[in-house]
Write a protein that holds these residues in place. Structure first.
Motif: not given
Ligand SMILES: Nc1ncnc2c1ncn2[C@@H]1O[C@H](COP(=O)(O)OP(=O)(O)OP(=O)(O)O)[C@@H](O)[C@H]1O
Ligand SMILES: [Mg+2]
Length: 221
Positions: A140-165
């Motif tokens: 994942a280090n090879k992704l662009s900055g914008g792609q990394k940020q989107r992957l981080c957001i996908a990672r946040m969604l893995t646990t089915n949260p209700e609030i995103l900070i």
């Protein structure tokens, strides 16, 4: 419904008072933007909401209620499953794209059923799937900055949260990527409550349902 209620909140690091008398209710599925000068306490405030202050040696008095329950009475892992946070300096794990998502899933849930389907769904929900569907094993280090940020957001969604900070989610992105993330946050609002900090007033105006500012150590309209 108010998903978070904050009552008479004071936050300190040792004897240094950072925030005082914060009283706000946060509604389900709103986008709340927190603004304020550098050092005013935005990250500190966001860290308090998922019980992270303990980790950075801060303390608070007053009440933070998640769905009516005091967060001090909720197990940390349960709290963080439901309130996912992307800190100011977070980035991708130095693993494959796929493992960035399966690692937290396995950590929270154990063995994963329909792994490939879940990965596809998560990457689609952050508008990343089409770009990287043939490179899921790539570091994942090879992704662009914008792609990394989107992957981080996908990672946040893995646990089915209700609030995103999100703590300054676009601070290291160019204008195009910033607009892309803003569009994504608006899409995510359909399902999640979103709280973010930003220095960018235009960004706050573009996406927020409500903007609060830290001034004189407290949060106001
Ligand atoms: N772990 C810590 N221990 C002690 N003091 C801290 C800690 N973290 C932050 N502070 C102090 O608390 C104050 C608020 O910091 P914080 O990082 O919350 O501000 P911020 O609004 O997020 O700033 P920025 O816009 O630069 O990210 C600052 O004076 C900072 O030095
Ligand atoms: Mg900060």
């Amino acid at each position: 419904m108010n998903i978070l209620q904050i009552k008479n909140l004071n936050i300190s690091y040792k004897e240094k008072l950072i925030l005082k008398d914060v009283n706000i209710d946060i509604k389900e599925r709103e986008i709340l933007c927190i603004m304020g000068a550098s050092g005013s306490g935005k990250s500190t405030f966001l860290s308090s909401l998922n019980g992270f202050l303990d980790e950075i040696k801060g303390s608070f008095s007053g009440e933070i209620l998640y769905k009516g329950k005091n967060i001090t009475e909720i197990k940390k892992l349960d709290l963080r499953k439901n309130i996912a946070t992307l800190f100011q300096d977070s980035t991708v794990f130095p693993f494959s794209i796929e493992k960035n998502l399966t690692y937290p899933m396995e950590f929270f849930e154990g063995k994963i059923k329909n792994k490939d389907e879940k990965i596809k769904e998560l990457l689609k929900s952050v508008n990343l799937y089409d770009e990287i569907k043939d490179s899921l094993k790539m570091n994942a280090n090879k992704l662009s900055g914008g792609q990394k940020q989107r992957l981080c957001i996908a990672r946040m969604l893995t646990t089915n949260p209700e609030i995103l900070i999100f703590d300054e989610p676009c601070s290291s992105l160019d204008e195009n990527n910033t607009l892309f993330i803003e569009k994504l946050l608006k899409e995510l609002k359909e399902k999640y409550t979103i709280i973010l900090s930003t220095h960018n007033f235009n960004q706050a105006k573009r996406i927020a349902d409500r903007i609060l500012k830290i001034e004189n150590k407290t949060l106001k309209k």
